[in-house]
Enzyme design. Structure first.
Site, PDB file in Angstrom:
ATOM      1  N   ASP A  48       0.765  -1.113   0.111  1.00 42.62           N
ATOM      2  CA  ASP A  48       0.434  -0.049  -0.185  1.00 42.62           C
ATOM      3  C   ASP A  48       0.693   1.402  -0.267  1.00 42.62           C
ATOM      4  OD1 ASP A  48      -2.335   2.138   1.156  1.00 42.62           O
ATOM      5  OD2 ASP A  48      -3.173  -0.068   0.199  1.00 42.62           O
ATOM      6  N   HIS A 147     -22.560   5.536  -5.525  1.00 42.21           N
ATOM      7  CA  HIS A 147     -21.894   4.829  -4.833  1.00 42.21           C
ATOM      8  C   HIS A 147     -21.743   5.717  -3.468  1.00 42.21           C
ATOM      9  CE1 HIS A 147     -20.378   3.354  -9.146  1.00 42.21           C
ATOM     10  NE2 HIS A 147     -19.848   2.970  -8.325  1.00 42.21           N
ATOM     11  N   LYS A 151     -15.692   6.969  -2.143  1.00 42.85           N
ATOM     12  CA  LYS A 151     -15.594   6.903  -4.027  1.00 42.85           C
ATOM     13  C   LYS A 151     -15.077   8.699  -4.667  1.00 42.85           C
ATOM     14  CE  LYS A 151     -16.631   5.454  -8.614  1.00 42.85           C
ATOM     15  NZ  LYS A 151     -15.666   4.773  -8.164  1.00 42.85           N
ATOM     16  N   GLY A 157     -16.067   4.413 -13.170  1.00 44.99           N
ATOM     17  CA  GLY A 157     -15.247   3.971 -14.470  1.00 44.99           C
ATOM     18  C   GLY A 157     -16.304   3.096 -15.356  1.00 44.99           C
ATOM     19  N   THR A 158     -17.209   2.199 -15.055  1.00 41.87           N
ATOM     20  CA  THR A 158     -18.341   1.417 -15.078  1.00 41.87           C
ATOM     21  C   THR A 158     -19.522   2.587 -15.753  1.00 41.87           C
ATOM     22  OG1 THR A 158     -18.375   0.494 -12.485  1.00 41.87           O
ATOM     23  CG2 THR A 158     -20.196   0.548 -14.301  1.00 41.87           C
TER      24      THR A 158
HETATM   25  N1  NAI Z   1     -13.069  -2.794 -11.664  1.00 42.66           N
HETATM   26  C1  NAI Z   1     -13.521  -2.574 -10.406  1.00 42.66           C
HETATM   27  O1  NAI Z   1     -14.272  -3.889 -10.021  1.00 42.66           O
HETATM   28  C2  NAI Z   1     -13.635  -1.636  -9.023  1.00 42.66           C
HETATM   29  C3  NAI Z   1     -13.006  -0.344  -9.039  1.00 42.66           C
HETATM   30  N2  NAI Z   1     -12.864   0.404  -8.340  1.00 42.66           N
HETATM   31  C4  NAI Z   1     -11.572   1.493  -7.997  1.00 42.66           C
HETATM   32  O2  NAI Z   1     -11.152   0.501  -7.529  1.00 42.66           O
HETATM   33  C5  NAI Z   1     -10.261   1.834  -6.953  1.00 42.66           C
HETATM   34  C6  NAI Z   1     -10.044   1.877  -5.452  1.00 42.66           C
HETATM   35  O3  NAI Z   1     -11.216   1.563  -5.255  1.00 42.66           O
HETATM   36  P1  NAI Z   1     -11.029   1.331  -3.056  1.00 42.66           P
HETATM   37  O4  NAI Z   1     -10.590   0.427  -2.956  1.00 42.66           O
HETATM   38  O5  NAI Z   1     -12.731   1.656  -2.887  1.00 42.66           O
HETATM   39  O6  NAI Z   1     -10.989   2.882  -2.165  1.00 42.66           O
HETATM   40  P2  NAI Z   1      -9.405   2.901  -1.376  1.00 42.66           P
HETATM   41  O7  NAI Z   1      -9.602   4.030  -1.546  1.00 42.66           O
HETATM   42  O8  NAI Z   1     -10.401   2.198  -0.194  1.00 42.66           O
HETATM   43  O9  NAI Z   1      -7.765   1.846  -1.195  1.00 42.66           O
HETATM   44  C7  NAI Z   1      -7.388   2.512  -2.362  1.00 42.66           C
HETATM   45  C8  NAI Z   1      -5.790   2.530  -2.039  1.00 42.66           C
HETATM   46  O10 NAI Z   1      -4.597   2.684  -2.634  1.00 42.66           O
HETATM   47  C9  NAI Z   1      -3.529   2.219  -1.714  1.00 42.66           C
HETATM   48  N3  NAI Z   1      -2.836   3.586  -2.240  1.00 42.66           N
HETATM   49  C10 NAI Z   1      -2.285   5.034  -2.725  1.00 42.66           C
HETATM   50  N4  NAI Z   1      -1.888   4.922  -3.464  1.00 42.66           N
HETATM   51  C11 NAI Z   1      -1.079   4.146  -3.980  1.00 42.66           C
HETATM   52  C12 NAI Z   1       0.488   4.342  -4.256  1.00 42.66           C
HETATM   53  N5  NAI Z   1       1.713   4.846  -4.739  1.00 42.66           N
HETATM   54  N6  NAI Z   1       1.111   2.546  -3.835  1.00 42.66           N
HETATM   55  C13 NAI Z   1       0.478   1.736  -3.430  1.00 42.66           C
HETATM   56  N7  NAI Z   1      -0.817   1.906  -2.744  1.00 42.66           N
HETATM   57  C14 NAI Z   1      -1.508   3.243  -2.687  1.00 42.66           C
HETATM   58  C15 NAI Z   1      -4.811   3.768  -0.504  1.00 42.66           C
HETATM   59  O11 NAI Z   1      -3.630   3.891   0.466  1.00 42.66           O
HETATM   60  C16 NAI Z   1      -6.320   3.174  -0.355  1.00 42.66           C
HETATM   61  O12 NAI Z   1      -5.047   1.613   0.452  1.00 42.66           O
HETATM   62  C17 NAI Z   1     -11.257   2.750  -7.648  1.00 42.66           C
HETATM   63  O13 NAI Z   1     -10.134   3.118  -8.697  1.00 42.66           O
HETATM   64  C18 NAI Z   1     -12.537   2.361  -7.937  1.00 42.66           C
HETATM   65  O14 NAI Z   1     -13.116   3.212  -8.408  1.00 42.66           O
HETATM   66  C19 NAI Z   1     -14.099  -0.338  -6.904  1.00 42.66           C
HETATM   67  C20 NAI Z   1     -13.922  -0.919  -7.041  1.00 42.66           C
HETATM   68  C21 NAI Z   1     -14.233  -2.175  -8.199  1.00 42.66           C
HETATM   69  O1  LIG Z   2     -15.213   3.124  -6.466  1.00 41.40           O
HETATM   70  C1  LIG Z   2     -16.184   1.866  -6.282  1.00 41.40           C
HETATM   71  O2  LIG Z   2     -16.661   1.669  -5.148  1.00 41.40           O
HETATM   72  C2  LIG Z   2     -16.471   1.946  -7.552  1.00 41.40           C
HETATM   73  N1  LIG Z   2     -15.592   1.449  -8.605  1.00 41.40           N
HETATM   74  C3  LIG Z   2     -16.047   1.654 -10.603  1.00 41.40           C
HETATM   75  C4  LIG Z   2     -16.203   2.697 -11.071  1.00 41.40           C
HETATM   76  O3  LIG Z   2     -15.699   3.356 -10.833  1.00 41.40           O
HETATM   77  O4  LIG Z   2     -16.568   1.889 -12.131  1.00 41.40           O
HETATM   78  C5  LIG Z   2     -16.216  -0.055 -10.169  1.00 41.40           C
HETATM   79  C6  LIG Z   2     -17.594   0.255  -9.373  1.00 41.40           C
HETATM   80  O5  LIG Z   2     -18.361   0.802  -9.619  1.00 41.40           O
HETATM   81  C7  LIG Z   2     -17.400   0.021  -7.530  1.00 41.40           C
END
Ligand code: NAI
Ligand SMILES: O=C(O)C1=N[C@H](C(=O)O)C[C@H](O)C1
Length: 260
Positions: A48, A147, A151, A157-158
Site C-alpha cells: 500500500d 456509489h 468514492k 468508470g463503469t
Molecule cells: N474494477 C472494479 O470492479 C472496481 C474498481 N474499483 C476502483 O478501485 C479503486 C480503489 O477503490 P477502493 O478500494 O474503494 O479505494 P480505497 O481508497 O479504499 O483504496 C485505495 C488504496 O490504494 C492505496 N494507495 C494509494 N496510493 C498508492 C500507491 N502509490 N501504492 C500503493 N497503494 C496506494 C491507498 O492507501 C488505499 O489503501 C478505485 O479507482 C475504484 O473506482 C472499485 C471497486 C470495483
Molecule cells: O469505487 C467503487 O466503489 C467502484 N468503482 C468502479 C467504478 O468506478 O466503476 C466499479 C464499481 O462501480 C465500484
C-alpha cells in the site's frame, strides 16, 4: 514467460504468486482475502501507500492486482511492465489516451499481459452488454450511477464505459442525439455528457456500487439495473482475470473476452 497451467488451476501445481497494490484499501483488502482463500494462488505481497514496489519483485509476484487510485495507477503499471509482471487492474480513470500509452509499453514486452476492467462484477459486465444491445432500439438513454460517498471519482468508470458503449452502438445505428429541450437552469442539473450520453452520479452512505441505464422511446421505457451490495461481488471476476492474464499477451480491456 510464465503461464497458468491446468495443474495450477486445479491446485495441483505451484500456486500463482499474486501481489496486491492498494492492499489496505476497501477493494485491495477484499482481494487479499480472496487470493488467500483460492487454492491455486498465494498472496506473495500486500503493498500500500508508503511501501516499496520492490516488495512485489522481491516476493516473486507473477501477477499484480492494482486497486489504488487514478492518480498513481499509471506509475504502478509502468513499474510492473518494466519488471515483466502481469497486471490485473481495477483502478478507474482510464481514458483512451491512457489505454494507448499502456498498449505502447506492452508492445515492447512480448508475452506480457494486462487486464484492465472498469468493473469485475459478472452482473455488471452483463448489464453493460445488455445496455449496448438495447441502445439502437431507443430514442433516449440516460445513466444513473450510485456509489458510497468515499468514492474519489465521478462519474464511475463503469458509467463512463457504459456511456461509450452506448454511444458507439447509437452511432453505428445512425441515431442522432437523444431529444432534449431542457435548458440547464443550474449547472450540472442534466448530469455529465459522455459522448452524448447523460450520466448522473449519486453518492450516499449505505450504497456500495449500483447503476441504472434508462432507455426510452414512444410509449415505453426499459431500465437495466445492476447492484453490488458487497465487494465480494467483484472477486470471481478478479480471480478469473488473475488466472487468465498470463495467457493473454498485450492489453485486454473489460472482462467480456474472459467470459466468452
Ligand atoms: N474494477 C472494479 O470492479 C472496481 C474498481 N474499483 C476502483 O478501485 C479503486 C480503489 O477503490 P477502493 O478500494 O474503494 O479505494 P480505497 O481508497 O479504499 O483504496 C485505495 C488504496 O490504494 C492505496 N494507495 C494509494 N496510493 C498508492 C500507491 N502509490 N501504492 C500503493 N497503494 C496506494 C491507498 O492507501 C488505499 O489503501 C478505485 O479507482 C475504484 O473506482 C472499485 C471497486 C470495483
Ligand atoms: O469505487 C467503487 O466503489 C467502484 N468503482 C468502479 C467504478 O468506478 O466503476 C466499479 C464499481 O462501480 C465500484
Amino acid at each position: 514467460m510464465w503461464r497458468v497451467t491446468d495443474e495450477q488451476e486445479k491446485g495441483a501445481a505451484e500456486p500463482i504468486r499474486v501481489g496486491v497494490l492498494g492492499a489496505r484499501g476497501r477493494m485491495g483488502a477484499e482481494v487479499c482475502r480472496a487470493v488467500d482463500a483460492a487454492t491455486d494462488m498465494e498472496l506473495a505481497a500486500a503493498v500500500d501507500q508508503g511501501d516499496s514496489l520492490d516488495e512485489l519483485s522481491a516476493a516473486g509476484a507473477q501477477v499484480v492486482v492494482d486497486f489504488t487510485t487514478p492518480d498513481v495507477v499509471m506509475d504502478n503499471l509502468r513499474w510492473c511492465v518494466d519488471q515483466g509482471i502481469h497486471v490485473v487492474v481495477g483502478t478507474t480513470g482510464f481514458t483512451e489516451q491512457r489505454l494507448e500509452q499502456v498498449r505502447g509499453w506492452l508492445a515492447d514486452r512480448p508475452g506480457l499481459g494486462m487486464v484492465i476492467a472498469p468493473n469485475f462484477g459478472i452482473g455488471a459486465v452483463l448489464m453493460m452488454q445488455f445496455a449496448a444491445r438495447a441502445a439502437r432500439h431507443f430514442e433516449s438513454v440516460e445513466i444513473v450511477e450510485q456509489h458510497h460517498p468515499r468514492k474519489l471519482d465521478a462519474p464511475s468508470g463503469t458509467a463512463t464505459h457504459t456511456a461509450r458503449l452506448i454511444a458507439a452502438a447509437r452511432a453505428e445505428a445512425g441515431l442522432g442525439p437523444a431529444p432534449d429541450a431542457t435548458k440547464d437552469e443550474v449547472a450540472g442539473a442534466r448530469g455529465a455528457d459522455i459522448d452524448g450520453v447523460r450520466v448522473h452520479a449519486v453518492r450516499a452512505t449505505g450504497l456500495v456500487a449500483h447503476q441504472e441505464v434508462l432507455f426510452g422511446t414512444t410509449g415505453e421505457t426499459l431500465t437495466i439495473r445492476h447492484d453490488s451490495y458487497d465487494r465480494v461481488s467483484f472477486m470471481p471476476g478478479v480471480l478469473l482475470a488473475v488466472r487468465a492474464v498470463g495467457d493473454r499477451p498485450g492489453l485486454t480491456v473489460g472482462l467480456d473476452p474472459l467470459l466468452d
